[in-house]
Write a protein that holds these residues in place. Structure first.
Motif, mmCIF file in Angstrom:
data_model
loop_
_atom_site.group_PDB
_atom_site.id
_atom_site.type_symbol
_atom_site.label_atom_id
_atom_site.label_comp_id
_atom_site.label_asym_id
_atom_site.label_seq_id
_atom_site.Cartn_x
_atom_site.Cartn_y
_atom_site.Cartn_z
ATOM 1 N N LEU A 1 0.724 -1.236 0.066
ATOM 2 C CA LEU A 1 0.071 0.121 0.051
ATOM 3 C C LEU A 1 0.890 1.184 0.132
ATOM 4 O O LEU A 1 0.364 2.128 -0.087
ATOM 5 C CB LEU A 1 -0.935 0.019 1.448
ATOM 6 C CG LEU A 1 -1.909 -0.830 1.173
ATOM 7 C CD1 LEU A 1 -3.015 -1.096 2.634
ATOM 8 C CD2 LEU A 1 -2.972 -0.636 -0.047
ATOM 9 N N LEU B 1 0.465 4.276 -2.617
ATOM 10 C CA LEU B 1 -0.535 4.905 -2.589
ATOM 11 C C LEU B 1 -0.201 6.196 -1.679
ATOM 12 O O LEU B 1 -0.896 7.344 -1.772
ATOM 13 C CB LEU B 1 -1.923 4.297 -2.116
ATOM 14 C CG LEU B 1 -2.379 3.074 -2.853
ATOM 15 C CD1 LEU B 1 -3.499 2.304 -2.040
ATOM 16 C CD2 LEU B 1 -2.799 3.587 -4.170
ATOM 17 N N PRO C 1 -0.467 -2.074 -5.528
ATOM 18 C CA PRO C 1 -1.567 -2.078 -4.644
ATOM 19 C C PRO C 1 -2.891 -2.654 -5.115
ATOM 20 O O PRO C 1 -3.528 -3.574 -4.566
ATOM 21 C CB PRO C 1 -1.750 -0.659 -4.134
ATOM 22 C CG PRO C 1 -0.623 0.258 -4.402
ATOM 23 C CD PRO C 1 -0.095 -0.437 -5.573
ATOM 24 N N TYR C 2 -3.026 -2.306 -6.263
ATOM 25 C CA TYR C 2 -4.107 -2.884 -7.001
ATOM 26 C C TYR C 2 -4.058 -4.420 -7.399
ATOM 27 O O TYR C 2 -4.893 -5.152 -7.446
ATOM 28 C CB TYR C 2 -4.221 -2.006 -8.283
ATOM 29 C CG TYR C 2 -4.526 -0.542 -8.064
ATOM 30 C CD1 TYR C 2 -5.639 -0.163 -7.245
ATOM 31 C CD2 TYR C 2 -3.585 0.189 -8.205
ATOM 32 C CE1 TYR C 2 -5.676 1.391 -7.064
ATOM 33 C CE2 TYR C 2 -3.537 1.792 -8.023
ATOM 34 C CZ TYR C 2 -4.703 2.078 -7.385
ATOM 35 O OH TYR C 2 -4.627 3.485 -7.010
#
Length: 260
Positions: free
Chosen positions: A95, A98, A142-143
């Motif tokens: 993460l 982000l 992250p995705y």
């Protein structure tokens, strides 16, 4: 009464998002004075720079997807199988893109891999392309990881692995022939999100001076009037096309277990 307010909120929200899009589409059709036309779209699509930058970004997006799958699928599988206590740590690491701005990442790349460093990747076009590919994979991490991890949560990874090992399968065969087909829907979801991110990314491509689609959109927007609106509609259509394909493939394969 509650239902009326729900519909009212839905309509207001829909208008909030649709009105700017409708205005952009309407403006993109006004290049010819006094009538609607597709001149702006023809101008954009006939521009060799559009074809060159768009094809470059598509190629980079596909390579980003491949790199992301090669990194994320084995990692997520191994964490679920052998290192479940490290899942919060891995999720936190994935993460970070982000939270850390892309401009910080790309300046770090330039500082570490400039022409005076031990590994002067920015000194050649291929080396700079490799840096950009790594940057894109970082942005999409992250995705891709969340999608694959969600897909793995629907499987009994330990039982599938033990069954495959009892039949003599090695780790590469287990991941490639057993795990990957069973999380194909999740992988495709992450892949299309990665594609949408790479197609419109500007910061990394601009600072690394790569002929990508994002900097082209910015340059066109600074010098033209109607073509940027047409280009924005095209980019919007490509992004939503990816989202639609993501939903379709997720429905077709997202919950289907297909041992091979």
């Amino acid at each position: 009464m509650r239902r009326v307010w729900s519909w009212a909120a839905l309509i207001v929200g829909g208008l909030y998002f649709l009105m700017p899009l409708i205005g952009t589409i309407e403006f993109s059709l006004r290049m010819r004075r006094g009538e609607y036309s597709l001149d702006a779209y023809r101008s954009v699509l006939s521009d060799p720079n559009f074809r060159a930058t768009f094809s470059y970004s598509v190629a980079m997006a596909l390579l980003t997807i491949v790199l992301g799958v090669l990194i994320v699928v084995p990692t997520a599988y191994w964490v679920r199988l052998r290192l479940p206590r490290l899942r919060p740590v891995i999720e936190f690491i994935t993460l970070l893109p982000l939270v850390i701005p892309a401009i910080v990442v790309v300046f770090g790349y330039i500082r570490l891999y400039n022409t005076s460093s031990v590994l002067p990747l920015t000194g050649t076009a291929s080396g700079t392309n490799l840096l950009l590919l790594c940057g894109y994979a970082t942005l999409a991490l992250p995705y891709m990881y969340r999608a694959v991890d969600t897909g793995l949560s629907t499987l009994d990874v330990r039982s599938l692995t033990e069954a495959a090992q009892s039949l003599g399968a090695g780790w590469v065969r287990i991941i490639g022939r057993l795990i990957l087909p069973n999380v194909l829907g999740a992988v495709m979801s992450g892949a299309f999100l990665s594609f949408a991110i790479v197609i419109g990314e500007f910061t990394m491509a601009a600072l690394l001076n790569r002929p990508a689609f994002g900097p082209y959109m910015q340059l066109l927007g600074a010098n033209r009037a109607y073509e940027p609106a047409a280009l924005a509609v095209i980019a919007f259509a490509v992004t939503w096309g990816c989202m639609g394909l993501m939903q379709l493939i997720s429905r077709l394969f997202g919950t289907r277990i297909r041992p091979t």
